[in-house]
Write a protein that holds these residues in place. Sequence first.
Motif, PDB file in Angstrom:
ATOM      1  N   UNK A 230       0.853  -1.185   0.000  1.00 38.27           N
ATOM      2  CA  UNK A 230       0.000   0.000   0.000  1.00 38.27           C
ATOM      3  C   UNK A 230       0.888   1.234   0.000  1.00 38.27           C
ATOM      4  N   UNK A 231       0.660   2.116  -0.960  1.00 35.06           N
ATOM      5  CA  UNK A 231       1.343   3.399  -1.033  1.00 35.06           C
ATOM      6  C   UNK A 231       0.294   4.485  -0.865  1.00 35.06           C
ATOM      7  N   UNK A 232       0.646   5.496  -0.094  1.00 34.95           N
ATOM      8  CA  UNK A 232      -0.282   6.599   0.136  1.00 34.95           C
ATOM      9  C   UNK A 232       0.440   7.902  -0.163  1.00 34.95           C
ATOM     10  N   UNK A 233      -0.290   8.888  -0.685  1.00 32.48           N
ATOM     11  CA  UNK A 233       0.323  10.150  -1.080  1.00 32.48           C
ATOM     12  C   UNK A 233      -0.533  11.333  -0.662  1.00 32.48           C
ATOM     13  N   UNK A 234       0.139  12.384  -0.254  1.00 30.35           N
ATOM     14  CA  UNK A 234      -0.514  13.651   0.031  1.00 30.35           C
ATOM     15  C   UNK A 234      -0.064  14.631  -1.046  1.00 30.35           C
ATOM     16  N   UNK A 235      -0.992  15.339  -1.638  1.00 30.30           N
ATOM     17  CA  UNK A 235      -0.700  16.240  -2.754  1.00 30.30           C
ATOM     18  C   UNK A 235      -0.389  17.638  -2.223  1.00 30.30           C
ATOM     19  N   UNK A 236       0.689  18.211  -2.740  1.00 32.01           N
ATOM     20  CA  UNK A 236       1.036  19.586  -2.383  1.00 32.01           C
ATOM     21  C   UNK A 236       0.059  20.544  -3.046  1.00 32.01           C
ATOM     22  N   UNK A 237      -0.134  21.701  -2.457  1.00 38.18           N
ATOM     23  CA  UNK A 237      -1.118  22.674  -2.939  1.00 38.18           C
ATOM     24  C   UNK A 237      -0.843  23.145  -4.364  1.00 38.18           C
ATOM     25  N   UNK A 238       0.433  23.206  -4.770  1.00 40.03           N
ATOM     26  CA  UNK A 238       0.773  23.736  -6.093  1.00 40.03           C
ATOM     27  C   UNK A 238       0.663  22.711  -7.227  1.00 40.03           C
ATOM     28  N   UNK A 239       0.329  21.476  -6.915  1.00 36.70           N
ATOM     29  CA  UNK A 239       0.213  20.439  -7.937  1.00 36.70           C
ATOM     30  C   UNK A 239      -1.095  20.608  -8.716  1.00 36.70           C
ATOM     31  N   UNK A 240      -1.006  20.539 -10.042  1.00 35.59           N
ATOM     32  CA  UNK A 240      -2.186  20.721 -10.892  1.00 35.59           C
ATOM     33  C   UNK A 240      -2.989  19.417 -11.004  1.00 35.59           C
ATOM     34  N   UNK A 241      -4.265  19.510 -11.347  1.00 33.37           N
ATOM     35  CA  UNK A 241      -5.056  18.296 -11.559  1.00 33.37           C
ATOM     36  C   UNK A 241      -4.460  17.384 -12.646  1.00 33.37           C
ATOM     37  N   UNK A 242      -3.844  17.985 -13.654  1.00 38.45           N
ATOM     38  CA  UNK A 242      -3.211  17.192 -14.717  1.00 38.45           C
ATOM     39  C   UNK A 242      -2.032  16.390 -14.173  1.00 38.45           C
ATOM     40  N   UNK A 243      -1.252  16.985 -13.280  1.00 36.19           N
ATOM     41  CA  UNK A 243      -0.123  16.276 -12.673  1.00 36.19           C
ATOM     42  C   UNK A 243      -0.611  15.145 -11.774  1.00 36.19           C
ATOM     43  N   UNK A 244      -1.691  15.393 -11.055  1.00 34.37           N
ATOM     44  CA  UNK A 244      -2.269  14.341 -10.207  1.00 34.37           C
ATOM     45  C   UNK A 244      -2.718  13.173 -11.065  1.00 34.37           C
ATOM     46  N   UNK A 245      -3.442  13.445 -12.131  1.00 36.54           N
ATOM     47  CA  UNK A 245      -3.926  12.375 -13.000  1.00 36.54           C
ATOM     48  C   UNK A 245      -2.769  11.619 -13.643  1.00 36.54           C
ATOM     49  N   UNK A 246      -1.702  12.317 -14.008  1.00 34.01           N
ATOM     50  CA  UNK A 246      -0.525  11.650 -14.579  1.00 34.01           C
ATOM     51  C   UNK A 246       0.111  10.698 -13.562  1.00 34.01           C
ATOM     52  N   UNK A 247       0.187  11.124 -12.314  1.00 35.98           N
ATOM     53  CA  UNK A 247       0.747  10.262 -11.268  1.00 35.98           C
ATOM     54  C   UNK A 247      -0.143   9.041 -11.035  1.00 35.98           C
ATOM     55  N   UNK A 248      -1.449   9.242 -10.977  1.00 36.41           N
ATOM     56  CA  UNK A 248      -2.372   8.125 -10.780  1.00 36.41           C
ATOM     57  C   UNK A 248      -2.306   7.157 -11.955  1.00 36.41           C
ATOM     58  N   UNK A 249      -2.204   7.685 -13.159  1.00 37.52           N
ATOM     59  CA  UNK A 249      -2.096   6.819 -14.342  1.00 37.52           C
ATOM     60  C   UNK A 249      -0.788   6.035 -14.317  1.00 37.52           C
ATOM     61  N   UNK A 250       0.266   6.629 -13.812  1.00 40.08           N
ATOM     62  CA  UNK A 250       1.529   5.912 -13.663  1.00 40.08           C
ATOM     63  C   UNK A 250       1.370   4.733 -12.710  1.00 40.08           C
ATOM     64  N   UNK A 251       0.675   4.949 -11.599  1.00 38.96           N
ATOM     65  CA  UNK A 251       0.409   3.849 -10.663  1.00 38.96           C
ATOM     66  C   UNK A 251      -0.422   2.762 -11.342  1.00 38.96           C
TER      67      UNK A 251
END
Length: 57
Positions: A5-26
Motif C-alpha cells: 500500500x502506497x499513500x500520497x498527500x498532494x502539495x497545494x501547487x500540484x495541478x489536476x493534470x499532474x495528479x492524473x498523470x501520477x495516478x495513471x503511472x500507478x
Amino acid sequence: MIYHINRAKVKAEVTPEQIEAALESWRNQGRSNPAVKSFMVGRDLGGDFDYSWCLRR
C-alpha cells in the motif's frame, strides 16, 4: 499473498493534470507487472493522505 500500500498527500501547487498523470503511472505499474494479481488506485478516504494505491502479489 503480499499486499503493498502506497499513500500520497498532494502539495497545494500540484495541478489536476499532474495528479492524473501520477495516478495513471500507478495504474500502468499495476497493469504491466505480471507479478501483480490485482490493484486499486484512487482517493484515500480519511486520514492525512489524498490518494492511495494497493496491489496484491
